[in-house]
Scaffold this active site. Structure first.
Site, PDB file in Angstrom:
ATOM      1  CG  HIS A 154     113.406  14.058  57.529  1.00 47.83           C
ATOM      2  ND1 HIS A 154     112.902  15.334  57.637  1.00 47.83           N
ATOM      3  CD2 HIS A 154     112.335  13.232  57.647  1.00 47.83           C
ATOM      4  CE1 HIS A 154     111.605  15.283  57.822  1.00 47.83           C
ATOM      5  NE2 HIS A 154     111.227  14.021  57.818  1.00 47.83           N
ATOM      6  CE  LYS A 196     101.077  -6.532  24.331  1.00 47.15           C
ATOM      7  NZ  LYS A 196     100.747  -7.969  24.378  1.00 47.15           N
ATOM      8  CB  THR A 215      96.723  -6.880  24.396  1.00 44.48           C
ATOM      9  OG1 THR A 215      97.372  -8.144  24.375  1.00 44.48           O
ATOM     10  CG2 THR A 215      95.508  -6.934  25.306  1.00 44.48           C
TER      11      THR A 215
END
Length: 299
Positions: free
Chosen positions: A259, A18, A63
């Site tokens: 950057h 799960k 689950t």
């Protein structure tokens, strides 16, 4: 029934579970409350593969039961840290079922911070403060010891000077100019492995790693510290973490170089002295490294 095709394949790894199980745990000590909000992914590997081979589901722990177990263990065991709670979940599944061979937990903590004013902490109010995210993962096999990692991610830091990049290799495709001074911005990802899971102050260890990263990035608050490359800053941070936290065996750090370029304003008749810069999301450099303690020779 096995087919000719079945005889030509073999399992490499199986698992199910799960994901994104959410919990807010409140520790109430009188009027003073502490909170941990977490999101967990739980994966189990079972002894049998008959669910894959024949569609026999008799060994599958649903689950939904896995989700309920996470919620129940939060109530039964409490949540002191996400690391300890992950270990508790592993222990439960490996000791409560004789057909679970492996448990893997990935967990992330929401960055709630207690409200504070004039040095006074609020008893029960918090503000979401995503300056850095804490996570961990644990994997444990039946009759094995848990392998535990902790980490910090999405910690974005920037300094406006005390960073350079010179002396790099050049070929016919190189256009980058050397610089003695530049902005240095990165979103730090760090993940470290513990060499033990008992009697570890996980809160203190996580705080120490986070503060060490900031210390080596920024340097002393009154003058900073020069960085000749992202690589050097990354490595110096790792060495200092291993020196400060004996329970850390290995540490990986990733520092993408995000950057900021100076905008040329000469065509507008303006002299831009490193004051107005353009943030670029991509492309970005990506610097990574993993170091571990040297193994001591056995006599």
């Amino acid at each position: 029934m096995a087919t000719a095709s079945d005889q030509n394949v073999e399992f490499v790894r199986t698992g199910y579970g799960k994901n994104t199980v959410k919990v807010l745990f409140i520790r109430r000590q009188g009027s003073h409350h502490d909170i941990i909000e977490l999101t967990a992914d739980v994966e189990l590997t079972l002894r049998s593969r008959k669910d894959y081979l024949t569609g026999d589901n008799s060994d599958i722990i649903p689950t939904d039961t896995i989700k309920n177990t996470v919620h129940a263990l939060a109530k039964i065991k409490g949540v002191k840290t996400i690391e300890q709670f992950s270990l508790d979940i592993c222990h439960h599944f490996l000791t409560s079922f004789n057909h679970v061979l492996r448990v893997k937990i990935s967990m992330e903590e929401a960055p709630w911070k207690r409200l504070e004013k004039n040095g006074v902490e609020h008893a029960h109010a918090f503000i979401y403060s995503p300056e850095a995210y804490r996570f961990c993962d644990v994997e444990q096999n039946l009759s094995g010891i848990p392998v535990l990692h902790s980490g910090v991610k999405n910690m974005k830091v920037l300094k406006t000077t005390q960073s350079g990049f010179e002396g790099f290799y050049r070929d016919r495709f190189t256009t980058l100019q050397e610089t003695k001074d530049r902005c240095f911005c990165t979103s730090v990802y760090a993940r470290w492995r513990y060499n033990k899971v008992q009697d570890v102050n996980f809160d203190a260890a996580w705080k120490c790693v986070k503060e060490t990263i900031i210390e080596k990035f920024a340097g002393p608050y009154d003058r900073g510290e020069f960085s000749p490359s992202v690589q050097k800053t990354l490595y110096d941070t790792q060495v200092l973490v291993l020196d400060r936290i004996s329970e850390v065996e290995e540490i990986e750090i990733v520092m993408p170089n995000q950057h900021y370029f100076i905008i040329d304003m000469t065509k507008m008749g303006l002299n831009n002295k490193d004051e107005v810069l353009l943030p670029l999301d991509n492309p970005s450099g990506n610097i990574t490294g993993t170091v571990c303690r040297k193994q001591q020779a056995k006599l």
